[in-house]
Every structure is written in C-alpha cells, then in structure tokens.
Design an enzyme around this catalytic site. Structure first.
Site, PDB file in Angstrom:
ATOM      1  NE  ARG A 180     109.531   9.343  -4.447  1.00 41.91           N
ATOM      2  CZ  ARG A 180     108.866   7.871  -3.410  1.00 41.91           C
ATOM      3  NH1 ARG A 180     108.206   7.221  -3.869  1.00 41.91           N
ATOM      4  NH2 ARG A 180     110.120   7.564  -3.604  1.00 41.91           N
TER       5      ARG A 180
ATOM      6  CG  HIS B 114     114.845   6.028   1.768  1.00 40.96           C
ATOM      7  ND1 HIS B 114     113.936   6.607   1.199  1.00 40.96           N
ATOM      8  CD2 HIS B 114     112.929   5.516   2.484  1.00 40.96           C
ATOM      9  CE1 HIS B 114     112.610   7.360   1.020  1.00 40.96           C
ATOM     10  NE2 HIS B 114     111.874   6.989   1.971  1.00 40.96           N
TER      11      HIS B 114
ATOM     12  CB  CYS C 141     104.674   2.822   2.432  1.00 38.84           C
ATOM     13  SG  CYS C 141     105.139   2.123   0.705  1.00 38.84           S
TER      14      CYS C 141
ATOM     15  CG  ASN D 115     110.153   9.067   4.308  1.00 40.29           C
ATOM     16  OD1 ASN D 115     111.082   8.191   3.980  1.00 40.29           O
ATOM     17  ND2 ASN D 115     109.211  10.037   3.799  1.00 40.29           N
TER      18      ASN D 115
END
Length: 310
Positions: free
Chosen positions: A26, A219, A252, A261
């Site tokens: 995702r 995160h 993002c 990430n």
C-alpha cells in the site's frame, strides 16, 4: 547470509519480539510511477506472507483519481487467498470506503489523519477538525462490525509547509483520534525529520496523556538516514510494532520531500542482530525485493538488499 553469521548481542530494555507491519503493497506502491498488474501485486502479497509477515497492509480505498496506483483494490483483494493468522489491513478514507471494505469482508482498516492544517487540507481537503468528524462514523461503524482500526497520524514531527510540529499538538490530535474508538495509533514521520530525542519526547507525552505504549506503532521515513535510530529509541521505550516497506519502497504522494519508508530488510538486519524475534525471514525478503525491483524497473534503495543480493 544473515546477522547470525556475525553474532547477536542483546541490549537491555528492548522487547523480546517485534511485530513488523509490512506496508509495501500500500504505502510502498502508491508512490511508484510504475503501476503494477494486479497479478504481480497479489504475488507480492503472497511472497510477503510466505516470508513470515503476519500484518500486510494490502491496499487503499482512496479514490483512484488521487492514488491511481491502487485503483485495483477490489480486484487485488479478490486475487488474494487469506492465510490463517495473517491480517490484511486496508486504508479507508471515509464511509464510502468502509462500505467497500465491509462488502469485501475486510477485517482490519486504517484511517489517515494529520496533525497539521496544511497537510489535512492537501491530503483530505478538510481541516483537522473536519477530518475527525469524517472519521467518527467510519470508526464507530467499523468497531460495531468487529473490525480493528488503526489511526494513522501523519506529520508527527515536522511538516514541509508548517515546519516543526509541537508535541502538544500531536498529543491533542492523537488522543482525539483514539477517543473515537481506534485500536492502534500509528505515528508517522512523514517527511523523515525526526531524531531519537524527539521520538522519546513524543512517546513520553502520549503515555502521560493516557495512550498505552502497547497500542502505539511507529512509521519512520529515512529522508535523513534516521529511521533505524528512531526505531531503536522507540523500542527502548516499549513500542513493539514497527512499520516497514519491502526494499524501502514508498513515500507520500502529497508531500514531495517524503522519501522512502524504512526498508524491511534494514530493520530485520538490526532486529536480528539484537536477538529480537520477528518471525520474518530476511533471505526471503531480500529475494522478494530483488524480484519486485525488476518488476518496477529500478534497483531497491535498501542497503541490506544491495549487500545481500550482490
């Protein structure tokens, strides 16, 4: 090759086991310019489960206009054969998204909030207060249906438009989101500006405000190379759920300065060296990220993948 070849040494004050929430399908793929076929995405999810992941964030029900890379959410969920004991959360922005999720038998969802007004407007086209009002019926209905609900909170440390985000503001929005009935709080360092001292300060403030550390996930993005250091600081303060993305995929789409990430393989190398159990096989993760890099037509940004696949 694994960390076992070089020895494992525990550090005091760390958990014995950590749950990795794999966000590659995702959060990783949503920021890729290449749109993968649904069959490849389904294989990606299957490979992650085969590697030992028990939480795989699978897709999003955000409108395809905003995230075209995930426009095939229904098809992907239909192509996945759920494995026993594995959770497949999906991101749900509103009640329409929740309806789609419930129709497909989804058992875990996440809502995505913001600490700052600018990002809330850019990401949700709403103020922070209006976004919480939108989430309230989503969380309420989901909990009534027995679903787990993560409250993602973005820009917890810094915002590209507003600068440093004060800890009290994060605590205010976080506690309001959790008061809606969410079962987990995911703290997002969306643009990767956090450093360990700020991570500790925020965790201390949240626990003082009544948010149990056992319900907090972290995160981190690795924009300034701080993701692993920040993770270690969080683990030392009782956090046991860490988000990571296979091969370091992701960013993002609404924050141009947000790079990838924390790579799952880099996290695994650290955790294995500390003797912390995850249940995830590093070798299989490296193989998966090498395979996915070929599908995407670019190398994996993970240093561990580069080292072990070379």
């Amino acid at each position: 090759m694994s960390t076992a070849s070089y020895g494992r040494t525990h550090l005091a004050g760390l958990p014995e086991a950590v749950t990795i929430c794999e966000v590659g399908p995702r959060d990783g793929l949503q920021n890729e310019s290449t749109v993968l076929p649904v069959e490849v995405k389904a294989e990606f999810v299957a490979r992650l489960v085969d590697a030992g992941h028990t939480v795989v964030e699978t897709t999003s029900f955000v409108h395809p206009k905003w995230v075209p890379q995930l426009a095939d959410a229904e098809a992907l969920l239909g192509a996945i054969t759920p494995a026993e004991g594995v959770r497949y959360p999906v991101l749900v922005p509103n009640e329409r998204g929740l309806d789609r999720a419930l129709d497909l038998g989804v058992r875990d969802i996440a809502v995505f909030g913001s600490t700052t007004e600018t990002f809330a407007e850019r990401n949700l086209n709403r103020t922070v207060d209006e976004s919480l009002e939108m989430f309230a019926p989503v969380v309420g209905r989901a909990r009534e249906a027995g679903l787990a609900v993560r409250a993602y909170l973005s820009m917890c440390f810094g915002d590209p438009w507003e600068g440093e985000v004060p800890v009290p503001r994060v605590v205010d929005v976080a506690t309001r989101m959790m008061a809606l009935g969410c079962t987990e709080l995911g703290l997002g360092d969306t643009i990767g500006v956090a450093t360990p001292g700020r991570v500790v300060a925020l965790l201390d403030a949240l626990t003082a405000a009544g948010v149990p550390v056992g319900r907090i996930a972290v995160h981190f993005h690795d924009t300034y190379g701080q993701a692993l250091a920040n993770t270690l600081a969080a683990l030392q303060h009782g956090v046991t759920t860490v988000d990571a993305s296979a091969g370091g995929l992701g960013g993002c789409p609404y924050a141009g300065s947000a790079t990838g990430n924390l790579a799952t393989e880099d996290l695994l190398w650290q955790l294995e060296g500390l003797g912390i159990r995850t249940g995830v096989d590093l070798r299989k993760m490296v193989e998966t990220s090498v395979w996915l890099a070929k599908e995407l037509g670019r190398p994996s940004p993970s240093r561990t993948v580069a080292a072990l696949a070379g």
